[in-house]
Design a protein around this motif. Structure first.
Motif, PDB file in Angstrom:
ATOM      1  N   ALA A 232       3.051   9.744   0.076  1.00  0.00           N
ATOM      2  CA  ALA A 232       2.323   9.561   0.492  1.00  0.00           C
ATOM      3  C   ALA A 232       2.113   9.060   1.763  1.00  0.00           C
ATOM      4  O   ALA A 232       2.222   8.250   2.419  1.00  0.00           O
ATOM      5  CB  ALA A 232       1.075   8.520  -0.460  1.00  0.00           C
ATOM      6  N   PRO A 233       0.546   8.843   2.610  1.00  0.00           N
ATOM      7  CA  PRO A 233       0.385   8.206   4.130  1.00  0.00           C
ATOM      8  C   PRO A 233      -0.103   7.378   4.167  1.00  0.00           C
ATOM      9  O   PRO A 233      -1.180   7.436   3.686  1.00  0.00           O
ATOM     10  CB  PRO A 233      -0.481   9.610   4.619  1.00  0.00           C
ATOM     11  CG  PRO A 233      -1.365  10.405   3.015  1.00  0.00           C
ATOM     12  CD  PRO A 233      -0.372  10.139   2.241  1.00  0.00           C
ATOM     13  N   THR A 234       0.343   6.589   4.765  1.00  0.00           N
ATOM     14  CA  THR A 234      -0.145   5.276   4.731  1.00  0.00           C
ATOM     15  C   THR A 234      -1.400   4.766   6.063  1.00  0.00           C
ATOM     16  O   THR A 234      -1.875   3.808   5.425  1.00  0.00           O
ATOM     17  CB  THR A 234       1.087   3.993   5.561  1.00  0.00           C
ATOM     18  OG1 THR A 234       1.462   4.234   5.647  1.00  0.00           O
ATOM     19  CG2 THR A 234       2.288   3.995   3.464  1.00  0.00           C
ATOM     20  N   SER A 235      -1.208   5.820   7.159  1.00  0.00           N
ATOM     21  CA  SER A 235      -2.381   6.118   7.369  1.00  0.00           C
ATOM     22  C   SER A 235      -3.681   6.607   7.353  1.00  0.00           C
ATOM     23  O   SER A 235      -4.355   6.328   8.066  1.00  0.00           O
ATOM     24  CB  SER A 235      -2.306   6.844   8.652  1.00  0.00           C
ATOM     25  OG  SER A 235      -1.604   8.197   8.111  1.00  0.00           O
ATOM     26  N   GLY A 236      -3.046   7.141   5.848  1.00  0.00           N
ATOM     27  CA  GLY A 236      -4.381   7.872   5.314  1.00  0.00           C
ATOM     28  C   GLY A 236      -4.866   8.586   6.145  1.00  0.00           C
ATOM     29  O   GLY A 236      -5.987   9.327   5.292  1.00  0.00           O
TER      30      GLY A 236
ATOM     31  N   TRP B 266       0.729  -1.260  -0.314  1.00  0.00           N
ATOM     32  CA  TRP B 266      -0.016  -0.199  -0.290  1.00  0.00           C
ATOM     33  C   TRP B 266       0.440   1.213   0.055  1.00  0.00           C
ATOM     34  O   TRP B 266       1.886   1.942   0.910  1.00  0.00           O
ATOM     35  CB  TRP B 266      -0.725   0.160   1.091  1.00  0.00           C
ATOM     36  CG  TRP B 266      -1.883   0.970   1.691  1.00  0.00           C
ATOM     37  CD1 TRP B 266      -1.601   1.638   2.584  1.00  0.00           C
ATOM     38  CD2 TRP B 266      -3.261   1.723   0.973  1.00  0.00           C
ATOM     39  NE1 TRP B 266      -2.482   2.806   3.455  1.00  0.00           N
ATOM     40  CE2 TRP B 266      -2.935   2.673   1.899  1.00  0.00           C
ATOM     41  CE3 TRP B 266      -3.123   2.361  -0.089  1.00  0.00           C
ATOM     42  CZ2 TRP B 266      -3.890   4.345   1.351  1.00  0.00           C
ATOM     43  CZ3 TRP B 266      -3.838   2.941  -0.740  1.00  0.00           C
ATOM     44  CH2 TRP B 266      -4.912   4.013  -0.358  1.00  0.00           C
ATOM     45  N   ARG B 267       0.676   2.553  -0.959  1.00  0.00           N
ATOM     46  CA  ARG B 267       1.481   2.913  -1.277  1.00  0.00           C
ATOM     47  C   ARG B 267       2.854   3.167  -1.208  1.00  0.00           C
ATOM     48  O   ARG B 267       3.444   4.117  -0.799  1.00  0.00           O
ATOM     49  CB  ARG B 267       0.584   4.395  -0.270  1.00  0.00           C
ATOM     50  CG  ARG B 267      -0.380   4.399  -0.801  1.00  0.00           C
ATOM     51  CD  ARG B 267      -0.907   6.095   0.718  1.00  0.00           C
ATOM     52  NE  ARG B 267      -2.291   6.432  -0.345  1.00  0.00           N
ATOM     53  CZ  ARG B 267      -3.201   7.010   0.078  1.00  0.00           C
ATOM     54  NH1 ARG B 267      -3.107   7.367   1.601  1.00  0.00           N
ATOM     55  NH2 ARG B 267      -4.613   7.386  -0.713  1.00  0.00           N
ATOM     56  N   ARG B 268       3.417   2.284  -1.615  1.00  0.00           N
ATOM     57  CA  ARG B 268       4.922   1.381  -2.054  1.00  0.00           C
ATOM     58  C   ARG B 268       5.132   1.988  -3.084  1.00  0.00           C
ATOM     59  O   ARG B 268       6.471   0.963  -3.379  1.00  0.00           O
ATOM     60  CB  ARG B 268       4.701   0.452  -0.984  1.00  0.00           C
ATOM     61  CG  ARG B 268       4.965   1.067   0.163  1.00  0.00           C
ATOM     62  CD  ARG B 268       5.729   2.061   1.389  1.00  0.00           C
ATOM     63  NE  ARG B 268       5.135   1.905   2.716  1.00  0.00           N
ATOM     64  CZ  ARG B 268       5.833   2.967   3.075  1.00  0.00           C
ATOM     65  NH1 ARG B 268       6.492   3.721   3.069  1.00  0.00           N
ATOM     66  NH2 ARG B 268       5.568   2.003   4.829  1.00  0.00           N
TER      67      ARG B 268
END
Length: 546
Positions: free
Chosen positions: A406-410, A232-234
């Motif tokens: 990008a924030p993987t925490s959302g 995710w977002r990597r």
């Protein structure tokens, strides 16, 4: 020297020259020491912006990003960045001014127990008790943020400790951290299992970028013949045009991604903690599917229940695994890998599928395509939280390391402050931030920061007049006519950008975007393009009628 001077001397001695923050009276000695040393201190307009910017620097430089805030309100505002860095395994140090030591424990003005507040999301919370301890604890905080699994550290600075006489403390030098070596027996077992597999898949995570292990991952992919997906977002962990690339495991993945995992017989999790979104809340790795996981933190390995856990640096483990492979990948495996790459390439190509045609007059897929055609090789693409990011994650071709933030925490509000940080940390790179109207209204005031420093960030604001992700969930859960509390009455964003001192453009037709983007790229400061989107176009998988 006083404690504040000792802190700044430690930062400079260890090679740090950039920090973000909002000034506060609780750390005046640190600010004065920064002024005297000509230390670059970027004043953001909110503490959340400072913490988000520090997170971005940590991702791009692989060293802790630095944020300074005052006690109480400043610290609570910055907490969102600490949580973002924790979930993203990003090295960050948050410095918090604190009430004087003799007032602590008495509910002093703006006092907070930071150990209790940040203990669950920071790696450590450190507080020097005497001015003479400041240099050593600063060095310890910087080291702790980088050790094993990187993450955020909080350094609490009582006002009297930074103001007081520190004497002549020893200024700690930066320590070269040795990558955690993989256990030979685990590498041997994993190598044999990889060779025996028919259809192995790699999930590449954030440790690949943090360690600069992109080359080691490519070498392993080519030696093993495995399909490589990114967590995710990597997406910048592995080049999308490599024949082994099988796609991004984010929200809104394609059917071919699920088919890959249904067909595979081995997963190699390389530097990923296997978060909820990557694994679809743990369902992606089905019962009985063998898992090799490489990660530096024992607690992460323990909860993943991997068949072969390898506690190690991802790069070192991948190099060892590549060396352990004794024969070439079988043709059947290569054929399966190549088919996966063809399907992913088709999925990521904006096409003419009528099911995906927008109902509005601006096609987000074409917008992303136009950005990709014009940014050049040296770029950083930043995306905020929101449904609009689905088009970026599906259609932008991430080929270069350190090209995605990008924030993987959302966390909403990440994009603009992170873009400012990227423009400072990667001078000369083209920095493009995608943000929704909801996210922009949370940290859009950082346009003032961008304008003040003439930062050439280009902001693409996706304005559909709604909190689109929540709207979509409401429609899916409750049906049509059940949207509630999601409509936004927005300002003239292009005009607002101009008021801040940036260039502002409004785009109402797809054909208007490319010339507006060219003009934005040609401007030597910040520029914002407001995309006026139809709220029904809230998914990269086609419109939603309601």
């Amino acid at each position: 020297m006083n404690g504040g001077e000792a802190l700044v001397k430690t930062l400079i001695a260890q090679g740090y020259d950039l920090a973000f923050g909002v000034p506060g009276e609780s750390y005046l000695a640190v600010l004065e020491a920064m002024r005297a040393a000509s230390f670059r201190f970027i004043v953001t307009r909110h503490e959340s912006g400072a913490a988000f910017a520090a997170d971005a620097v940590g991702k791009l430089t692989r060293r802790p990003g630095l944020a300074f805030v005052t006690r109480g309100p400043g610290a609570t505002n910055a907490a969102i960045g600490v949580h973002t860095a924790a979930q993203g395994s990003t090295p960050l140090v948050l410095f918090i001014g604190q009430a004087p030591s003799h007032r602590l424990g008495r509910e002093a003005f703006q006092e907070i127990d930071y150990g209790a507040m940040f203990g669950a999301i920071a790696k450590q919370v450190i507080e020097p008790r005497e001015p003479g301890e400041v240099a050593a604890t600063t060095g310890r905080a910087l080291e702790a943020a980088l050790s094993e699994r990187p993450g955020p550290v909080v350094l609490v600075l009582p006002e009297d400790v930074t103001m007081g006489d520190a004497g002549t403390p020893e200024i700690p030098a930066s320590k070269e951290l040795t990558p955690l070596a993989p256990p030979p027996d685990a590498i041997g077992r994993a190598g044999k299992r990889i060779e025996a597999a028919r259809r192995p898949i790699v999930i590449a995570g954030g440790m690949i970028s943090h360690e600069g292990a992109h080359g080691a991952l490519i070498d392993f992919a080519e030696a093993s013949g495995a399909v490589v997906t990114t967590a995710w977002r990597r997406q910048d962990a592995f080049p999308c045009d490599h024949p082994a690339y099988g796609g991004h495991l984010g929200i809104g993945r394609g059917r071919h991604h699920r088919a890959l995992f249904a067909e595979c017989d081995l997963v190699i999790a390389a530097g990923t903690r296997l978060d909820d979104i990557t694994t679809e809340e743990g369902t992606l790795i089905r019962p009985g599917l063998e898992l090799i996981q490489i990660y530096p933190e024992a607690a992460v390995l323990a909860r993943s229940h991997a068949s072969i856990p390898i506690r190690a640096a991802a790069g070192a483990a991948l190099k060892a695994l590549t060396a352990a492979l004794e024969r070439e990948a079988p043709p059947e495996r290569i054929a399966w890998r190549d088919q996966a790459h063809r399907e992913q390439s088709a999925f990521a190509r904006p096409g003419e599928d009528p099911k995906l045609a927008p109902l509005g007059r601006v096609a987000m897929a074409r917008v992303v395509e136009a950005v990709a055609e014009r940014v050049g090789r040296d770029h950083v693409i930043v995306n905020d939280a929101g449904n609009f990011a689905g088009w970026v994650q599906r259609y932008f071709p991430f080929r270069e390391p350190y090209s995605q933030l990008a924030p993987t925490s959302g966390a909403m509000g990440y994009a603009l402050p992170a873009a400012c940080a990227a423009a400072l940390a990667r001078a000369g790179a083209t920095v493009v931030a995608f943000v929704g109207d909801g996210g922009f209204m949370m940290t859009g005031q950082e346009l003032a920061t961008a304008a003040a420093h003439r930062l050439p960030v280009k902001i693409i604001l996706c304005d559909n007049g709604a909190l689109g992700t929540i709207l979509m969930h409401q429609l899916r859960c409750f049906g049509a006519d059940h949207d509630f509390a999601v409509a936004l009455d927005n300002p003239d964003f292009a005009g607002l950008a101009r008021a801040y001192g940036a260039r502002g453009f409004a785009v109402e037709e797809t054909e208007q975007f490319a010339p507006a983007f060219e003009a934005a790229l040609g401007h030597d400061g910040p520029a914002l393009i407001q995309l006026k989107l139809d709220v029904r176009d809230i998914s990269a998988f086609g419109p939603i009628e309601f």
